[in-house]
Design a protein around this motif. Structure first.
Motif, PDB file in Angstrom:
ATOM      1  N   ALA A  75     -11.224   3.066  -8.211  1.00  0.00           N
ATOM      2  CA  ALA A  75     -10.378   4.259  -8.192  1.00  0.00           C
ATOM      3  C   ALA A  75      -9.144   4.029  -7.315  1.00  0.00           C
ATOM      4  CB  ALA A  75     -11.172   5.457  -7.686  1.00  0.00           C
ATOM      5  N   SER A  76      -9.353   3.389  -6.174  1.00  0.00           N
ATOM      6  CA  SER A  76      -8.218   3.071  -5.291  1.00  0.00           C
ATOM      7  C   SER A  76      -7.253   2.113  -5.981  1.00  0.00           C
ATOM      8  CB  SER A  76      -8.717   2.444  -3.992  1.00  0.00           C
ATOM      9  OG  SER A  76      -9.605   3.296  -3.312  1.00  0.00           O
ATOM     10  N   TYR A  77      -7.825   1.157  -6.641  1.00  0.00           N
ATOM     11  CA  TYR A  77      -7.043   0.150  -7.353  1.00  0.00           C
ATOM     12  C   TYR A  77      -6.223   0.782  -8.477  1.00  0.00           C
ATOM     13  CZ  TYR A  77      -6.435  -3.909 -10.534  1.00  0.00           C
ATOM     14  OH  TYR A  77      -5.964  -4.871 -11.386  1.00  0.00           O
ATOM     15  N   ASP A  78      -6.870   1.616  -9.289  1.00  0.00           N
ATOM     16  CA  ASP A  78      -6.170   2.239 -10.408  1.00  0.00           C
ATOM     17  C   ASP A  78      -5.072   3.189  -9.927  1.00  0.00           C
ATOM     18  OD1 ASP A  78      -7.575   0.862 -12.349  1.00  0.00           O
ATOM     19  OD2 ASP A  78      -9.111   2.420 -12.561  1.00  0.00           O
ATOM     20  N   ALA A  79      -5.316   3.857  -8.806  1.00  0.00           N
ATOM     21  CA  ALA A  79      -4.272   4.726  -8.249  1.00  0.00           C
ATOM     22  C   ALA A  79      -3.064   3.896  -7.828  1.00  0.00           C
ATOM     23  CB  ALA A  79      -4.824   5.504  -7.061  1.00  0.00           C
ATOM     24  N   ALA A  80      -3.317   2.732  -7.275  1.00  0.00           N
ATOM     25  CA  ALA A  80      -2.215   1.863  -6.838  1.00  0.00           C
ATOM     26  C   ALA A  80      -1.466   1.259  -8.013  1.00  0.00           C
ATOM     27  CB  ALA A  80      -2.750   0.759  -5.938  1.00  0.00           C
ATOM     28  N   PHE A 102       2.581   4.413 -11.683  1.00  0.00           N
ATOM     29  CA  PHE A 102       4.012   4.107 -11.635  1.00  0.00           C
ATOM     30  C   PHE A 102       4.572   4.206 -10.222  1.00  0.00           C
ATOM     31  CE2 PHE A 102       8.574   5.087 -12.354  1.00  0.00           C
ATOM     32  CZ  PHE A 102       8.906   3.917 -13.012  1.00  0.00           C
ATOM     33  N   GLU A 103       4.030   5.119  -9.427  1.00  0.00           N
ATOM     34  CA  GLU A 103       4.506   5.298  -8.056  1.00  0.00           C
ATOM     35  C   GLU A 103       3.690   4.495  -7.048  1.00  0.00           C
ATOM     36  OE1 GLU A 103       7.184   6.747  -7.169  1.00  0.00           O
ATOM     37  OE2 GLU A 103       7.738   7.778  -9.019  1.00  0.00           O
ATOM     38  N   GLY A 104       2.713   3.708  -7.518  1.00  0.00           N
ATOM     39  CA  GLY A 104       1.853   2.960  -6.619  1.00  0.00           C
ATOM     40  C   GLY A 104       2.410   1.593  -6.267  1.00  0.00           C
ATOM     41  N   ALA A 105       1.725   0.905  -5.346  1.00  0.00           N
ATOM     42  CA  ALA A 105       2.233  -0.349  -4.785  1.00  0.00           C
ATOM     43  C   ALA A 105       1.768  -1.605  -5.516  1.00  0.00           C
ATOM     44  CB  ALA A 105       1.841  -0.449  -3.311  1.00  0.00           C
ATOM     45  N   GLY A 158       0.825  -1.200   0.000  1.00  0.00           N
ATOM     46  CA  GLY A 158       0.000   0.000   0.000  1.00  0.00           C
ATOM     47  C   GLY A 158       0.856   1.245   0.000  1.00  0.00           C
ATOM     48  N   GLY A 159       0.233   2.383  -0.293  1.00  0.00           N
ATOM     49  CA  GLY A 159       0.958   3.644  -0.310  1.00  0.00           C
ATOM     50  C   GLY A 159       1.923   3.727  -1.483  1.00  0.00           C
ATOM     51  N   ARG A 160       3.007   4.451  -1.278  1.00  0.00           N
ATOM     52  CA  ARG A 160       4.044   4.601  -2.305  1.00  0.00           C
ATOM     53  C   ARG A 160       5.261   3.776  -1.893  1.00  0.00           C
ATOM     54  NH1 ARG A 160       6.402   9.069  -2.251  1.00  0.00           N
ATOM     55  NH2 ARG A 160       7.083   9.119  -4.424  1.00  0.00           N
TER      56      ARG A 160
END
Length: 348
Positions: free
Chosen positions: A273-278, A281-284, A202-204
């Motif tokens: 949306a949470s999934y796509d953010a993760a 390139f900087e996601g987990a 999770g996170g970056r």
């Protein structure tokens, strides 16, 4: 740079059909996945320990042993062994046995456990969560380093000058410390000079760089050669021939598991949306085509210092053929690209 796979041997409902396969069928599938990972040149395969209905592997060493005689090169590790609620003597014996069957390819990844079902099952008090781990890790390392051991602690009967057998092929058998990003566990691993595995889910991922530096400082302070200490990441992901296919296939089973566990732990709803953010390139999340996933692993190596990357696949139940395809792409397309780029970068 080592590349591998980890699994919790999930048996969650198929999000499309609602069908749940048996524990036995999923265990046999995982053995096939380990064999394939070896055939396509991956370095390591990890199996996590759980004691609940939606995960089939309560005994990682047994699962790994089933694959040991069918594989030639791949290293076989727990991911993790919940050492706090286990008997270190039995853990050592199980993995020494695995080491013999595999001719020196076994590893132990020890952790405190983010799932707590094993504590009441084996009669341990969660109030002793930290003390149990510290005491049992101390015993495990003594068993690893000496054939005959005398030991006394607060949570296990004492013994005097007992021989612990079988002895492993490796001397010593590797013991890694698994951490979810807790600074205390990172420092402990460094002071003991043990390899570190970070659950970067999770996170970056780049936010873990300070923890890696903390680990290295602790190791150096204790007199260990930091250059010899491997650091691994355990990260969720999936690979397909194209990124859109990978993203669409991996989302629904991942969402199901994250929301089941999230409900237990008070997390917010996990949506697309949470999934796509993760997946950014900087996601987990390491989800995409082979080039996309390789570039993210390279980025992690260069900026965090990871020397072993373990792709956790799947997160929820997925068709066995899709998982096998992802493992094949990881071994045949992602791993060579990552190794080549890292070799060039390190040669500069």
């Amino acid at each position: 740079m080592e590349i591998g796979v980890s699994t919790f041997v999930e048996v969650t409902p198929d999000v499309n059909t609602g069908k749940v396969i048996s524990h036995a069928e999923r265990l046999r599938e995982v053995v096939e996945e380990i064999v394939l990972a070896d055939q396509v040149g991956l370095d390591v395969f990890g199996v996590g320990e759980h004691h609940r209905k939606d995960f089939a592997a309560s005994s990682p060493a047994v699962v790994l042993a089933a694959a040991a005689s069918q594989t030639k090169r791949i290293r076989l590790t727990s991911a993790v062994t919940v050492l706090s609620s286990a008997d270190p003597v039995r853990v050592f014996q199980d993995f020494a046995t695995l080491d013999g069957i595999s001719n020196g390819r076994a590893e132990i990844m020890a952790g405190r456990g983010s799932f707590i079902e094993s504590f009441p099952l084996f009669g341990y008090d969660l109030n002793d969560y930290n003390e149990l781990f510290e005491e049992k890790l101390d015993l495990l390392l003594k068993l690893r380093d000496s054939e005959k051991v005398s030991w006394r602690g607060g949570h296990r009967p004492a013994f005097t000058n007992q021989g612990i057998y079988p002895r492993p092929v490796q001397d010593p058998i590797p013991v890694w410390i698994g951490s979810g990003g807790n600074s205390e566990s990172v420092i402990r691993a460094g002071l003991l000079g043990l390899p570190l595995v970070l659950a970067i889910i999770g996170g970056r991922p780049l936010q873990f760089a300070p923890l890696v530096e903390l680990y290295k400082r602790a190791a150096a302070k204790a007199g260990h050669d930091v250059s010899t200490l491997p650091i691994a990441s355990h990260s969720h992901g999936f690979i397909a021939k194209d990124t859109n296919t990978a993203a669409d296939k991996f989302f629904a089973p991942t969402q199901h598991v994250m929301n089941v566990i999230g409900k237990e732990r008070g997390w917010g709803h996990y949506d697309r949306a949470s999934y796509d953010a993760a997946r950014s390139f900087e996601g987990a999340l390491y989800v995409g085509d082979p080039v996309t996933v390789a570039e993210k692993i390279i980025h992690l190596r260069k900026n965090v210092g990871i020397t072993r990357f373990m792709l956790h696949v799947p997160v929820g139940s997925m068709p066995h053929n899709d998982v096998m395809s992802a493992i094949e792409l990881l071994g045949k397309e992602v791993a060579p690209r990552v190794r080549e780029e890292i070799a060039k970068w390190e040669a500069k």
